[in-house]
Design a protein around this motif. Structure first.
Motif, mmCIF file in Angstrom:
data_model
loop_
_atom_site.group_PDB
_atom_site.id
_atom_site.type_symbol
_atom_site.label_atom_id
_atom_site.label_comp_id
_atom_site.label_asym_id
_atom_site.label_seq_id
_atom_site.Cartn_x
_atom_site.Cartn_y
_atom_site.Cartn_z
ATOM 1 N N GLY A 97 -22.549 -4.702 -8.336
ATOM 2 C CA GLY A 97 -23.407 -5.027 -9.639
ATOM 3 C C GLY A 97 -22.350 -5.719 -10.572
ATOM 4 N N SER A 98 -21.068 -6.005 -10.216
ATOM 5 C CA SER A 98 -20.056 -6.436 -11.323
ATOM 6 C C SER A 98 -19.086 -7.236 -10.609
ATOM 7 C CB SER A 98 -19.724 -5.488 -12.282
ATOM 8 O OG SER A 98 -18.442 -4.915 -11.647
ATOM 9 N N TYR A 99 -18.463 -8.289 -11.317
ATOM 10 C CA TYR A 99 -17.113 -9.036 -10.881
ATOM 11 C C TYR A 99 -16.341 -8.146 -10.475
ATOM 12 C CZ TYR A 99 -14.159 -8.178 -14.885
ATOM 13 O OH TYR A 99 -13.221 -7.725 -16.025
ATOM 14 N N LYS A 100 -16.233 -6.954 -11.140
ATOM 15 C CA LYS A 100 -14.928 -5.936 -10.701
ATOM 16 C C LYS A 100 -14.941 -5.551 -9.111
ATOM 17 C CE LYS A 100 -14.279 -4.485 -15.360
ATOM 18 N NZ LYS A 100 -14.769 -3.680 -16.495
ATOM 19 N N ASP A 101 -15.884 -5.924 -8.522
ATOM 20 C CA ASP A 101 -15.828 -5.583 -7.030
ATOM 21 C C ASP A 101 -14.748 -6.444 -6.045
ATOM 22 O OD1 ASP A 101 -17.827 -3.624 -6.821
ATOM 23 O OD2 ASP A 101 -19.261 -5.182 -6.467
ATOM 24 N N ARG A 102 -14.495 -7.752 -6.988
ATOM 25 C CA ARG A 102 -13.541 -8.718 -6.483
ATOM 26 C C ARG A 102 -12.300 -8.037 -6.612
ATOM 27 N NH1 ARG A 102 -15.021 -14.278 -6.358
ATOM 28 N NH2 ARG A 102 -16.879 -14.671 -7.244
ATOM 29 N N GLY A 103 -11.975 -7.441 -7.782
ATOM 30 C CA GLY A 103 -10.645 -6.819 -8.122
ATOM 31 C C GLY A 103 -10.511 -5.614 -7.371
ATOM 32 N N ALA A 104 -11.341 -4.742 -7.118
ATOM 33 C CA ALA A 104 -11.332 -3.444 -6.503
ATOM 34 C C ALA A 104 -11.105 -3.649 -5.091
ATOM 35 C CB ALA A 104 -12.419 -2.588 -6.650
ATOM 36 N N ALA A 105 -11.711 -4.599 -4.554
ATOM 37 C CA ALA A 105 -11.412 -4.797 -2.967
ATOM 38 C C ALA A 105 -9.913 -5.217 -2.663
ATOM 39 C CB ALA A 105 -12.283 -6.100 -2.548
ATOM 40 N N VAL A 106 -9.309 -5.937 -3.547
ATOM 41 C CA VAL A 106 -7.935 -6.239 -3.318
ATOM 42 C C VAL A 106 -7.055 -5.163 -3.806
ATOM 43 C CG1 VAL A 106 -5.976 -7.788 -3.788
ATOM 44 C CG2 VAL A 106 -8.451 -8.717 -3.440
ATOM 45 N N MET A 107 -7.356 -4.412 -4.747
ATOM 46 C CA MET A 107 -6.542 -3.335 -5.360
ATOM 47 C C MET A 107 -6.437 -2.132 -3.949
ATOM 48 S SD MET A 107 -6.973 -1.013 -8.654
ATOM 49 C CE MET A 107 -8.390 -0.470 -8.119
ATOM 50 N N VAL A 108 -7.470 -1.776 -3.818
ATOM 51 C CA VAL A 108 -7.652 -0.683 -2.816
ATOM 52 C C VAL A 108 -6.902 -1.200 -1.367
ATOM 53 C CG1 VAL A 108 -9.238 0.529 -1.347
ATOM 54 C CG2 VAL A 108 -9.694 0.276 -3.693
ATOM 55 N N ALA A 109 -6.977 -2.442 -1.011
ATOM 56 C CA ALA A 109 -6.243 -3.055 0.275
ATOM 57 C C ALA A 109 -4.824 -2.765 -0.103
ATOM 58 C CB ALA A 109 -6.750 -4.333 0.439
ATOM 59 N N ASP A 110 -4.409 -3.208 -1.263
ATOM 60 C CA ASP A 110 -2.899 -3.164 -1.730
ATOM 61 C C ASP A 110 -2.369 -1.522 -1.604
ATOM 62 O OD1 ASP A 110 -0.162 -3.947 -2.902
ATOM 63 O OD2 ASP A 110 -1.179 -2.980 -4.649
ATOM 64 N N LEU A 111 -3.445 -0.709 -2.213
ATOM 65 C CA LEU A 111 -2.950 0.803 -2.374
ATOM 66 C C LEU A 111 -3.034 1.580 -0.990
ATOM 67 C CD1 LEU A 111 -4.410 1.520 -5.792
ATOM 68 C CD2 LEU A 111 -1.990 1.070 -5.326
ATOM 69 N N ARG A 112 -3.869 1.038 -0.014
ATOM 70 C CA ARG A 112 -3.773 1.776 1.295
ATOM 71 C C ARG A 112 -2.311 2.044 1.919
ATOM 72 N NH1 ARG A 112 -7.938 -1.102 5.423
ATOM 73 N NH2 ARG A 112 -7.640 1.069 6.557
ATOM 74 N N ARG A 113 -1.274 1.466 1.398
ATOM 75 C CA ARG A 113 -0.124 1.702 2.123
ATOM 76 C C ARG A 113 0.676 2.988 1.133
ATOM 77 N NH1 ARG A 113 0.398 -0.726 7.224
ATOM 78 N NH2 ARG A 113 -1.360 -1.944 7.351
ATOM 79 N N GLN A 114 -0.107 3.221 0.237
ATOM 80 C CA GLN A 114 0.832 4.125 -0.723
ATOM 81 C C GLN A 114 0.161 5.535 -0.264
ATOM 82 O OE1 GLN A 114 1.828 3.522 -4.551
ATOM 83 N NE2 GLN A 114 1.337 1.373 -4.347
ATOM 84 N N ARG A 115 1.059 6.505 -0.309
ATOM 85 C CA ARG A 115 0.472 7.905 0.129
ATOM 86 C C ARG A 115 -0.287 8.351 -1.238
ATOM 87 N NH1 ARG A 115 6.065 10.660 2.503
ATOM 88 N NH2 ARG A 115 6.210 9.230 4.279
ATOM 89 N N GLY A 116 -1.425 8.866 -1.050
ATOM 90 C CA GLY A 116 -2.180 9.338 -1.903
ATOM 91 C C GLY A 116 -3.719 9.263 -1.391
ATOM 92 N N ARG A 117 -4.133 10.371 -1.312
ATOM 93 C CA ARG A 117 -5.800 10.732 -0.769
ATOM 94 C C ARG A 117 -6.694 10.118 -2.144
ATOM 95 N NH1 ARG A 117 -8.507 12.780 3.011
ATOM 96 N NH2 ARG A 117 -10.835 13.745 2.508
#
Length: 399
Positions: free
Chosen positions: A100-120
């Motif tokens: 329900g907001s435009y922030k899904d666009r940003g969160a999808a790409v941000m989480v994709a980028d952060l998947r390569r970093q260590r952190g649960r």
């Protein structure tokens, strides 16, 4: 490897592990990345149905591994036609994204980028919408979201966040709503220093802005030439302004736009730090203010950390920052629901401005040869937040 660079000093950083801000001056980061012009032109002219949502723009996103992007249908939202004061405008219905907001666009790409970093644990501070978006995409990659929210956040948004995979939600108090929001940001940054935590901030992480820029791609692709004369949007931290500026800049550099549109950010008069900073930088009369606190929780940010960059982006476009009073926003919200747009109060500041200025702007733009339409972005759904409450408050006011 795509490096990160500071926007305020010459420092550069590797990607894994990557800081969320410059380790030297504390400034925001961006990627040393320019979308290939030929690829962007091909994507721009392609049929949206060939690759739905933001996945359509994958080659234009700064991801090392394209398969890291896990889509839940974000992007590809309708661009509909409507009229305000007799002026035809286009409205991007970005409140129809998955949470329900435009922030899904940003969160999808941000989480994709952060998947390569260590952190649960992915840590975020939010007034609700960004927290819900992060909770969704953290769930999609089997990470745990830790969301710090200001006390008084809409119950609907809290329930949505808590519906995903075991998120941790921490409510933060403050003497005012804006102070509580700032406390949420401070505590999230402290939490992110703990082991196996990553600060997945929609304000600071550069990948978020690159996700948001897909809204600019979609607006311009749907309209073709002429490009929009101006794009009107709500502004709190100003992330949407930065994402739009980035996207339209990419398209202009690729020869797909004759000129980027004017960016017109709108703030609540009771909480308008960006509007004040813009007026001061431009030597203009001080932006209108209003006593009390705003009920527009999505833009209730007293100290936006990227103020310098947001003001510069809006000024470079030839646009401006405007303010809307509470009664104007509530009246606009009433009008939007009566037209069938189930949005939250924050989104209504856009049509409050269009109702007031659309005719004046259209005449001015026509005189300047700017033939493209006015575009407004409706950013957040009222079904999870304050829509109904704000409408009841509006109709309860004495006439």
């Amino acid at each position: 490897m795509i490096l990160r660079r500071c926007l305020r000093c010459p420092r550069r950083f590797g990607r894994v592990p990557a800081p969320w801000r410059c380790a030297g001056c504390g400034g925001p980061l961006d990627f040393e990345f320019t979308p290939p012009a030929e690829a962007l032109r091909d994507l721009f002219h392609s049929s949206p149905s060939s690759r739905e949502g933001i996945g359509r723009w994958l080659p234009a996103l700064p991801l090392e591994e394209p398969d890291d992007l896990i889509s839940r249908g974000e992007g590809g939202t309708p661009l509909v036609e409507d009229a305000f004061r007799g002026v035809r405008v286009r409205l991007l219905l970005d409140y129809l994204n998955p949470t329900g907001s435009y922030k899904d666009r940003g969160a999808a790409v941000m989480v994709a980028d952060l998947r390569r970093q260590r952190g649960r644990y992915l840590v975020e501070d939010s007034s609700g919408n960004a927290g819900a978006a992060l909770a969704l995409y953290a769930t999609a990659v089997r990470r745990t979201a830790v969301i710090f929210v200001p006390a008084g956040t809409s119950e609907g948004k809290l329930r949505l966040i808590q519906s995903f995979r075991r998120p941790s939600v921490v409510e933060c108090e403050g003497p005012t709503a804006a102070a509580a929001r700032q406390q949420a940001a401070s505590r999230a940054q402290v939490e992110s220093r703990r082991r196996r935590r990553i600060y997945a901030s929609h304000v600071w992480q550069p990948a978020f802005r690159h996700g948001v820029k897909t809204a600019a791609y979609e607006i311009a692709s749907a309209l073709g030439r002429p490009a929009p004369a101006a794009v009107v949007f709500p502004a709190g931290n100003g992330v949407l302004a930065l994402g739009l500026a980035l996207g339209f800049s990419d398209l202009h550099a690729a020869g797909l736009l004759d000129r980027p549109p004017l960016l017109i950010g709108v703030q609540a008069a009771a909480c308008a730090p960006l509007a004040r900073a813009f007026s001061k930088a431009a030597g203009m009369r001080r932006a209108a203010e209003e006593r009390g606190e705003t009920a527009c929780e999505g833009i209730r940010v007293a100290t936006p950390p990227l103020e310098r960059e947001v003001v510069a982006a809006v000024a470079a476009s030839g646009g401006k920052m405007l303010t809307v009073k509470e009664h104007q926003a509530r009246a606009a919200l009433d009008g939007l629901w009566k037209r069938g747009y189930a949005v939250e109060l924050t989104s209504a500041v856009v049509t409050a401005v269009l109702t007031r200025y659309a005719l004046r702007w259209r005449r001015r733009f026509d005189s300047l040869g700017l033939e493209g339409p006015l575009v407004g972005i409706l950013t957040g759904s009222g079904l999870k937040g304050d829509g109904g409450k704000s409408l009841r408050a509006h109709h309860a006011k004495p006439r």
